[in-house]
Design a protein around this motif. Structure first.
Motif, PDB file in Angstrom:
ATOM      1  N   ALA A 141       0.830  -1.200   0.000  1.00  0.00           N
ATOM      2  CA  ALA A 141       0.000   0.000   0.000  1.00  0.00           C
ATOM      3  C   ALA A 141       0.867   1.254   0.000  1.00  0.00           C
ATOM      4  O   ALA A 141       0.561   2.251  -0.667  1.00  0.00           O
ATOM      5  N   MET A 142       1.974   1.207   0.751  1.00  0.00           N
ATOM      6  CA  MET A 142       2.896   2.337   0.748  1.00  0.00           C
ATOM      7  C   MET A 142       3.447   2.579  -0.653  1.00  0.00           C
ATOM      8  O   MET A 142       3.468   3.713  -1.150  1.00  0.00           O
ATOM      9  N   LEU A 143       3.883   1.495  -1.296  1.00  0.00           N
ATOM     10  CA  LEU A 143       4.406   1.608  -2.655  1.00  0.00           C
ATOM     11  C   LEU A 143       3.373   2.170  -3.613  1.00  0.00           C
ATOM     12  O   LEU A 143       3.677   3.042  -4.438  1.00  0.00           O
ATOM     13  N   ASN A 144       2.164   1.674  -3.530  1.00  0.00           N
ATOM     14  CA  ASN A 144       1.114   2.155  -4.434  1.00  0.00           C
ATOM     15  C   ASN A 144       0.911   3.653  -4.286  1.00  0.00           C
ATOM     16  O   ASN A 144       0.720   4.375  -5.278  1.00  0.00           O
ATOM     17  N   ALA A 145       0.955   4.142  -3.035  1.00  0.00           N
ATOM     18  CA  ALA A 145       0.795   5.573  -2.804  1.00  0.00           C
ATOM     19  C   ALA A 145       1.950   6.356  -3.411  1.00  0.00           C
ATOM     20  O   ALA A 145       1.744   7.406  -4.057  1.00  0.00           O
ATOM     21  N   LEU A 146       3.180   5.874  -3.215  1.00  0.00           N
ATOM     22  CA  LEU A 146       4.347   6.576  -3.763  1.00  0.00           C
ATOM     23  C   LEU A 146       4.335   6.566  -5.289  1.00  0.00           C
ATOM     24  O   LEU A 146       4.653   7.587  -5.929  1.00  0.00           O
ATOM     25  N   TYR A 147       3.991   5.437  -5.890  1.00  0.00           N
ATOM     26  CA  TYR A 147       3.923   5.387  -7.359  1.00  0.00           C
ATOM     27  C   TYR A 147       2.843   6.320  -7.887  1.00  0.00           C
ATOM     28  O   TYR A 147       3.040   7.009  -8.901  1.00  0.00           O
ATOM     29  N   LEU A 148       1.704   6.353  -7.217  1.00  0.00           N
ATOM     30  CA  LEU A 148       0.618   7.227  -7.663  1.00  0.00           C
ATOM     31  C   LEU A 148       1.066   8.686  -7.624  1.00  0.00           C
ATOM     32  O   LEU A 148       0.835   9.451  -8.578  1.00  0.00           O
ATOM     33  N   THR A 149       1.716   9.072  -6.546  1.00  0.00           N
ATOM     34  CA  THR A 149       2.212  10.446  -6.438  1.00  0.00           C
ATOM     35  C   THR A 149       3.253  10.726  -7.510  1.00  0.00           C
ATOM     36  O   THR A 149       3.213  11.778  -8.165  1.00  0.00           O
ATOM     37  N   ALA A 150       4.195   9.811  -7.699  1.00  0.00           N
ATOM     38  CA  ALA A 150       5.241  10.009  -8.708  1.00  0.00           C
ATOM     39  C   ALA A 150       4.640  10.192 -10.100  1.00  0.00           C
ATOM     40  O   ALA A 150       5.030  11.105 -10.848  1.00  0.00           O
ATOM     41  N   GLU A 151       3.690   9.347 -10.433  1.00  0.00           N
ATOM     42  CA  GLU A 151       3.090   9.419 -11.765  1.00  0.00           C
ATOM     43  C   GLU A 151       2.282  10.697 -11.942  1.00  0.00           C
ATOM     44  O   GLU A 151       2.290  11.315 -13.017  1.00  0.00           O
ATOM     45  N   ARG A 152       1.580  11.128 -10.892  1.00  0.00           N
ATOM     46  CA  ARG A 152       0.822  12.378 -10.970  1.00  0.00           C
ATOM     47  C   ARG A 152       1.742  13.580 -11.141  1.00  0.00           C
ATOM     48  O   ARG A 152       1.369  14.578 -11.765  1.00  0.00           O
ATOM     49  N   LEU A 153       2.945  13.469 -10.586  1.00  0.00           N
ATOM     50  CA  LEU A 153       3.916  14.556 -10.719  1.00  0.00           C
ATOM     51  C   LEU A 153       4.602  14.564 -12.087  1.00  0.00           C
ATOM     52  O   LEU A 153       5.287  15.529 -12.434  1.00  0.00           O
ATOM     53  N   GLY A 154       4.450  13.476 -12.845  1.00  0.00           N
ATOM     54  CA  GLY A 154       5.063  13.412 -14.166  1.00  0.00           C
ATOM     55  C   GLY A 154       6.334  12.606 -14.247  1.00  0.00           C
ATOM     56  O   GLY A 154       7.085  12.712 -15.221  1.00  0.00           O
ATOM     57  N   VAL A 155       6.600  11.775 -13.229  1.00  0.00           N
ATOM     58  CA  VAL A 155       7.753  10.866 -13.293  1.00  0.00           C
ATOM     59  C   VAL A 155       7.424   9.735 -14.267  1.00  0.00           C
ATOM     60  O   VAL A 155       6.356   9.119 -14.180  1.00  0.00           O
ATOM     61  N   ASP A 156       8.315   9.453 -15.185  1.00  0.00           N
ATOM     62  CA  ASP A 156       8.147   8.326 -16.102  1.00  0.00           C
ATOM     63  C   ASP A 156       8.648   7.054 -15.425  1.00  0.00           C
ATOM     64  O   ASP A 156       9.668   7.074 -14.732  1.00  0.00           O
ATOM     65  N   VAL A 157       7.934   5.937 -15.640  1.00  0.00           N
ATOM     66  CA  VAL A 157       8.319   4.656 -15.061  1.00  0.00           C
ATOM     67  C   VAL A 157       8.365   3.605 -16.164  1.00  0.00           C
ATOM     68  O   VAL A 157       7.408   3.454 -16.923  1.00  0.00           O
ATOM     69  N   LEU A 158       9.494   2.908 -16.250  1.00  0.00           N
ATOM     70  CA  LEU A 158       9.607   1.766 -17.167  1.00  0.00           C
ATOM     71  C   LEU A 158       9.694   0.499 -16.339  1.00  0.00           C
ATOM     72  O   LEU A 158      10.589   0.356 -15.498  1.00  0.00           O
ATOM     73  N   TYR A 159       8.748  -0.432 -16.569  1.00  0.00           N
ATOM     74  CA  TYR A 159       8.781  -1.727 -15.900  1.00  0.00           C
ATOM     75  C   TYR A 159       9.467  -2.751 -16.801  1.00  0.00           C
ATOM     76  O   TYR A 159       9.590  -2.563 -18.005  1.00  0.00           O
ATOM     77  N   GLU A 160       9.901  -3.853 -16.182  1.00  0.00           N
ATOM     78  CA  GLU A 160      10.626  -4.900 -16.906  1.00  0.00           C
ATOM     79  C   GLU A 160      11.751  -4.278 -17.719  1.00  0.00           C
ATOM     80  O   GLU A 160      11.958  -4.599 -18.882  1.00  0.00           O
ATOM     81  N   ALA A 161      12.459  -3.362 -17.042  1.00  0.00           N
ATOM     82  CA  ALA A 161      13.560  -2.625 -17.669  1.00  0.00           C
ATOM     83  C   ALA A 161      14.812  -2.855 -16.832  1.00  0.00           C
ATOM     84  O   ALA A 161      15.174  -2.042 -15.980  1.00  0.00           O
ATOM     85  N   GLU A 162      15.463  -3.973 -17.064  1.00  0.00           N
ATOM     86  CA  GLU A 162      16.658  -4.324 -16.306  1.00  0.00           C
ATOM     87  C   GLU A 162      17.865  -3.556 -16.836  1.00  0.00           C
ATOM     88  O   GLU A 162      18.163  -3.604 -18.037  1.00  0.00           O
ATOM     89  N   VAL A 163      18.563  -2.863 -15.965  1.00  0.00           N
ATOM     90  CA  VAL A 163      19.765  -2.145 -16.381  1.00  0.00           C
ATOM     91  C   VAL A 163      20.888  -3.153 -16.595  1.00  0.00           C
ATOM     92  O   VAL A 163      21.253  -3.900 -15.682  1.00  0.00           O
ATOM     93  N   VAL A 164      21.420  -3.190 -17.806  1.00  0.00           N
ATOM     94  CA  VAL A 164      22.476  -4.148 -18.146  1.00  0.00           C
ATOM     95  C   VAL A 164      23.815  -3.474 -18.403  1.00  0.00           C
ATOM     96  O   VAL A 164      24.831  -4.152 -18.526  1.00  0.00           O
TER      97      VAL A 164
END
Length: 471
Positions: A141-164
């Motif tokens: 639930a904590m994570l969901n809140a932080l992700y929601l805030t980040a996305e509302r602020l305009g932070v881009d998120v890439l999932y299944e994006a392993e840094v190689v």
């Protein structure tokens, strides 16, 4: 995918590239975005499994001056420091630790402002109602809140994006290359925040430090923390901190899955019974201190025992004094019968329990404080909460070392900047969370400190990265 031509270029260049998707990463991303930076978060996991070990957390430890709606009393900076020194045996960077503790005082309000909600401590949760704030709905639930805030602020998120790969020239970061289903992509950035966890799910890397016994360890958290980003940074001459064998390791149910068992596989009943090894022998003081300050020593203790397994033995008097595990305790009508269910020597276990019972000096039992129930003339002693194990039915849990996160990481300064082997801070590289926890945790652990490290250093790293990008 063999050459540079196989790597697509991301159309945007960002001010701040955050590697990782847990609490530390999100605090960094939100702080950087609120400071005006363009931010991208690179999460190796899928959206459902996002967040690393934060998914399994439930509280954080912060200093505060007074009781609140969800905290039962004050917890001063000095008391926090004393607790940290005690659990680490002094193996901590005092400057960074005291700064973290000082900064933690306003983290609860800041985290609340990002949408996270808290609740009072539940009964049986390690007596943490005064020192630790519990997330309403837990870590997910904590994570969901932080992700929601980040996305509302305009932070881009890439999932299944392993840094190689990381493009680092000297002490300066230029870009990260990620592996996605559709291929590899290069993402440019003016600053890097590494918040990608430790290497606890990389068994071969654990074996390098611990030897073959590490193959018997269970991993409480995400299978994605394999230490690849840490290896890239150390290979680029970022300075290291910590011991590869030091980690947050607790005793968890031996029946737990190899990975991702989480907090519900932890066993909090050690203080209410005795712990024996495969030889049906006790090997440490089960009542040394209050559980929140000593529960994290038991993973390492069990790791030193034959076959890396032990058994917590208790009776009906203690059966309802702790939070239950995912799996029910094994029950028997006698100690001998209980031993047989674990292939232990029934006579030996019966003798061990009898010797313990004979040594018990029962006082005023109090599960929440350092009481006066102890043993006399017994090695090892049980210094508190010692009660005879004499009331059937009898119970036992089998336990193995459960590794949460590792402490070998990158060295940082008070601005969360990575320090280079050649001396001095990196130009534009910051770190937060488990990947730099060894700066504060040289050894040992106390409940909720991992989230404190992630939140405090995440916010500092995000603000610092944004400042650098704006210059």
């Amino acid at each position: 995918m063999n050459g540079q031509s196989d790597i697509a270029e991301h159309p945007a260049a960002y001010d701040v590239v955050v590697v990782g998707g847990g609490n530390a990463a999100l605090c960094a991303a939100i702080a950087a975005r609120r400071a005006g930076a363009s931010v991208i978060v690179l999460e190796a996991a899928s959206k459902f499994y996002r967040g690393g070990n934060t998914r399994h957390t439930r509280n954080m430890r912060c200093a505060h001056d007074a009781a609140t709606a969800t905290l039962s009393g004050p917890y001063s900076e000095d008391e926090f420091w004393d607790d940290l020194v005690r659990v680490t045996d002094g193996q901590t960077n005092e400057q960074l630790a005291r700064m973290m503790i000082r900064e933690s005082k306003d983290m609860l309000d800041w985290i609340f402002d990002q949408g996270v909600r808290f609740q009072p401590s539940l009964g049986g949760t390690l007596s943490l109602g005064r020192t630790n704030s519990f997330f309403l709905g837990g870590g997910r639930a904590m994570l969901n809140a932080l992700y929601l805030t980040a996305e509302r602020l305009g932070v881009d998120v890439l999932y299944e994006a392993e840094v190689v790969a990381l493009d680092i020239d000297g002490d300066r970061f230029h870009a990260a290359t990620v592996q996605r289903k559709e291929g590899r992509m290069r993402i440019r950035g003016k600053a890097l925040v590494a918040a990608s966890g430790g290497f606890e799910s990389n068994i071969e890397k654990l074996v390098e430090g611990w030897g073959e016994i590490a193959r018997n360890f269970l991993i409480r958290g995400t299978p994605n923390n394999r230490g690849t980003v840490l290896d890239m940074l150390l290979g680029a001459d970022v300075d290291s901190v910590g011991d590869p064998t030091q980690c947050h390791a607790v005793a968890i149910d031996a029946r737990a899955p190899k990975y991702d068992g989480g907090i519900i596989t932890r066993l909090d009943c050690v203080v209410f019974g005795i712990v024996v090894n495969r030889n049906a022998e006790r090997f440490y003081d089960e009542g040394e201190d209050v559980w929140p300050k000593r529960y994290a020593i038991w993973g390492r203790l069990v790791a030193t025992q034959p076959d890396q397994i032990a058994y917590i033995i208790f009776d009906a008097k203690s059966a309802n004094l702790f939070m239950p595990s995912l799996y029910p305790a094994i029950e028997a009508a006698s100690i001998g019968e209980l031993a047989a269910k674990f292939d232990l020597d029934p006579e030996k276990l019966t003798e061990t329990v009898a010797q313990f019972n004979a040594a018990v000096h029962e006082g005023s039992f109090d599960p929440d404080t350092l009481d006066d129930c102890h043993t006399e003339n017994l090695t090892p002693p049980k210094t508190h909460w010692a009660r005879r194990i004499d009331t059937g039915p009898y119970y036992a849990y089998p336990v193995r070392p459960g590794i949460t996160f590792t402490y070998l990481g990158v060295r940082v300064d008070h601005e969360a900047r990575m320090m280079m082997k050649a001396g001095g801070p990196a130009a534009n590289m910051y770190a937060a969370g488990e990947i730099m926890a060894g700066n504060v945790l040289g050894r040992g652990y106390a409940a909720g400190i991992g989230m404190t490290i992630g939140s405090v250093f995440g916010r500092i790293a995000g603000r610092g990265a944004a400042r650098h990008a704006a210059q």
